[in-house]
Design a protein around this motif. Structure first.
Motif, mmCIF file in Angstrom:
data_model
loop_
_atom_site.group_PDB
_atom_site.id
_atom_site.type_symbol
_atom_site.label_atom_id
_atom_site.label_comp_id
_atom_site.label_asym_id
_atom_site.label_seq_id
_atom_site.Cartn_x
_atom_site.Cartn_y
_atom_site.Cartn_z
ATOM 1 N N ILE A 54 0.751 -1.187 0.009
ATOM 2 C CA ILE A 54 -0.041 0.043 0.017
ATOM 3 C C ILE A 54 0.911 1.319 -0.021
ATOM 4 O O ILE A 54 0.592 2.302 -0.715
ATOM 5 C CB ILE A 54 -1.000 0.030 1.263
ATOM 6 C CG1 ILE A 54 -1.926 -1.202 1.069
ATOM 7 C CG2 ILE A 54 -1.673 1.507 1.326
ATOM 8 C CD1 ILE A 54 -2.831 -1.342 2.193
ATOM 9 N N MET A 55 2.146 1.351 0.940
ATOM 10 C CA MET A 55 2.680 2.281 0.816
ATOM 11 C C MET A 55 3.222 2.683 -0.460
ATOM 12 O O MET A 55 3.398 3.697 -1.013
ATOM 13 C CB MET A 55 3.898 2.136 1.654
ATOM 14 C CG MET A 55 3.455 2.111 3.343
ATOM 15 S SD MET A 55 4.811 1.675 4.466
ATOM 16 C CE MET A 55 6.291 2.445 3.928
ATOM 17 N N ASN A 56 3.887 1.549 -1.193
ATOM 18 C CA ASN A 56 4.221 1.687 -2.340
ATOM 19 C C ASN A 56 3.434 2.184 -3.651
ATOM 20 O O ASN A 56 3.709 3.069 -4.469
ATOM 21 C CB ASN A 56 5.017 0.312 -3.235
ATOM 22 C CG ASN A 56 6.248 -0.002 -2.393
ATOM 23 O OD1 ASN A 56 7.088 0.822 -1.864
ATOM 24 N ND2 ASN A 56 6.493 -1.468 -2.334
ATOM 25 N N ILE A 87 -5.862 4.353 5.660
ATOM 26 C CA ILE A 87 -6.715 3.716 6.751
ATOM 27 C C ILE A 87 -6.550 2.377 6.844
ATOM 28 O O ILE A 87 -6.436 1.523 7.998
ATOM 29 C CB ILE A 87 -8.151 4.013 6.969
ATOM 30 C CG1 ILE A 87 -8.399 5.820 7.058
ATOM 31 C CG2 ILE A 87 -9.044 3.208 7.623
ATOM 32 C CD1 ILE A 87 -9.852 6.071 6.664
ATOM 33 N N VAL A 88 -6.660 1.653 5.771
ATOM 34 C CA VAL A 88 -6.265 -0.002 5.529
ATOM 35 C C VAL A 88 -5.007 -0.117 6.096
ATOM 36 O O VAL A 88 -4.808 -0.897 6.800
ATOM 37 C CB VAL A 88 -6.659 -0.279 4.290
ATOM 38 C CG1 VAL A 88 -6.098 -1.949 4.084
ATOM 39 C CG2 VAL A 88 -8.050 -0.005 4.078
ATOM 40 N N ALA A 89 -3.971 0.492 5.643
ATOM 41 C CA ALA A 89 -2.431 0.454 6.047
ATOM 42 C C ALA A 89 -2.360 0.547 7.607
ATOM 43 O O ALA A 89 -1.605 -0.298 8.065
ATOM 44 C CB ALA A 89 -1.530 1.448 5.350
ATOM 45 N N VAL A 90 -2.751 1.463 8.013
ATOM 46 C CA VAL A 90 -2.819 1.681 9.640
ATOM 47 C C VAL A 90 -3.494 0.507 10.304
ATOM 48 O O VAL A 90 -2.770 -0.154 11.218
ATOM 49 C CB VAL A 90 -3.410 2.893 9.880
ATOM 50 C CG1 VAL A 90 -3.617 3.070 11.599
ATOM 51 C CG2 VAL A 90 -2.721 4.485 9.537
ATOM 52 N N MET A 91 -4.559 0.034 9.796
ATOM 53 C CA MET A 91 -5.241 -1.051 10.610
ATOM 54 C C MET A 91 -4.307 -2.161 10.416
ATOM 55 O O MET A 91 -4.191 -3.198 11.357
ATOM 56 C CB MET A 91 -6.605 -1.323 9.819
ATOM 57 C CG MET A 91 -7.778 -0.161 10.014
ATOM 58 S SD MET A 91 -9.161 -0.585 9.219
ATOM 59 C CE MET A 91 -9.663 -2.164 9.800
ATOM 60 N N LEU A 95 -2.612 -4.446 13.315
ATOM 61 C CA LEU A 95 -2.765 -5.943 13.274
ATOM 62 C C LEU A 95 -1.468 -6.793 13.662
ATOM 63 O O LEU A 95 -1.355 -7.618 14.496
ATOM 64 C CB LEU A 95 -3.454 -6.384 12.363
ATOM 65 C CG LEU A 95 -5.131 -6.117 12.377
ATOM 66 C CD1 LEU A 95 -5.983 -6.825 11.075
ATOM 67 C CD2 LEU A 95 -6.025 -6.609 13.440
ATOM 68 N N ALA A 96 -0.542 -6.165 12.630
ATOM 69 C CA ALA A 96 0.801 -6.971 12.654
ATOM 70 C C ALA A 96 1.458 -6.655 13.799
ATOM 71 O O ALA A 96 2.208 -7.601 14.641
ATOM 72 C CB ALA A 96 1.867 -6.377 11.528
ATOM 73 N N ALA A 97 1.582 -5.603 14.319
ATOM 74 C CA ALA A 97 2.225 -5.167 15.706
ATOM 75 C C ALA A 97 1.442 -5.906 16.941
ATOM 76 O O ALA A 97 2.434 -6.706 17.689
ATOM 77 C CB ALA A 97 2.281 -3.586 15.764
ATOM 78 N N LEU A 98 0.279 -5.963 17.182
ATOM 79 C CA LEU A 98 -0.320 -6.540 18.028
ATOM 80 C C LEU A 98 0.078 -8.125 17.737
ATOM 81 O O LEU A 98 0.234 -8.796 19.040
ATOM 82 C CB LEU A 98 -1.840 -6.404 18.079
ATOM 83 C CG LEU A 98 -2.372 -4.935 18.448
ATOM 84 C CD1 LEU A 98 -3.973 -4.893 18.132
ATOM 85 C CD2 LEU A 98 -1.893 -4.829 19.857
#
Length: 289
Positions: A54-56, A87-91, A95-98
């Motif tokens: 998404i960042m790319n 917003i999707v990227a932040v979500m 999830l990955a961090a948690l």
């Protein structure tokens, strides 16, 4: 929903399956706990890799709109707004961090696994912000992405990666990256927007990619000879056949050299991949030593 799955590049999750290599080759596939940890780590890595994609896309949105195929991507086509993509990227990164924090709560999972995830994220952030425009470095970063997956998969289940297996994956990763860039050069006149391609020549990439795959086959053969599972030597011809079939596919003019596209759309490659996996499992777990 289809556009969001496309935004996340769910089809590219197949690349994250190499996280399972340490699990399978270490003989722990039927362990009581380790397979579940590997599956859990696989999804964590999938969420993080989606953030990178998404960042790319956000970074390259204007260039993608000028590309003959990339202009159909969700952000470039306008199917998903940039705000919703963020917003999707932040979500997903949440999830990955948690997920990684929960994984680390298991005392058997070392802290360095989280550091590998952070390094993967920062490495790809650097790639997105300019690293992809530096010749050779762009391919090195692509190869490192595969290596981090292998080391992450080994780290979360606390097994060591064989030196020969490490070299096999490394040289194989270079082959994939070089092949992708080589095929992009052939499409340069049809609208490619990747600036780094101007630094490469077709012949240079072609020679380097086949040097790397020759080394990969040699390293794999050396590993299969030295492993305790002597039957693995019989998988070397199968690996060579798979490489030849893959190489044949990416030699076609219409191919972009994307390994995911080849694996998904080539039924023979899929069949060979399944057969190879079944052969490896049979030799390691049911063939004795």
């Amino acid at each position: 929903m289809k556009q969001y799955l496309k935004l996340m590049r769910v089809s590219h999750y197949i690349k994250n399956s190499i996280i399972f290599i340490p699990l399978v080759f270490s003989g722990n596939l039927f362990h009581r706990e380790l397979p579940a940890i590997s599956v859990y780590g696989f999804f964590i890595f999938c969420f993080l890799s989606s953030v990178i994609y998404i960042m790319n896309d956000l970074s390259d949105v204007e260039r993608d709109r000028q590309h003959p195929t990339k202009r159909s991507r969700p952000i470039a086509s306008g199917a998903i707004s940039e705000r919703r993509a963020v917003i999707v990227a932040v979500m997903l990164i949440t999830l990955a961090a948690l997920g990684q924090m929960i994984l680390l709560s298991n005392q058997k999972v070392p802290l360095i696994s989280g550091m590998l995830l952070l390094f993967y994220f920062l490495l790809n952030l650097f790639y997105s912000r300019g690293g992809k425009n530096v010749a050779i470095l762009d391919i090195v970063i692509l190869a490192m992405g595969y290596m981090i997956r292998v080391f992450y998969g080994a780290c979360i289940i606390e097994v060591k990666v064989s030196v020969w297996l490490y070299l096999t994956v490394l040289t194989g990763s270079f082959y994939l990256g070089l092949g992708k860039r080589r095929n992009e050069i052939t499409r340069l006149k049809s609208g490619s927007t990747r600036a780094v391609l101007k630094c490469y020549t077709y012949d240079f990439l072609d020679k380097c990619m086949y040097l790397c795959i020759a080394l990969a086959v040699n390293f794999y053969a050396l590993w299969s000879i030295q492993t305790d599972h002597k039957g693995m030597i019989w998988t070397v011809p199968l690996v060579i056949i798979m490489i030849m079939k893959y190489s044949l596919q990416i030699e076609k003019k219409e191919s972009e050299g994307n390994p995911v596209d080849v694996m998904i759309h080539d039924k023979v490659m899929c069949g060979l991949g399944v057969f190879y996996t079944a052969a490896v499992v049979a030799i390691i777990y049911f063939g004795g030593t």
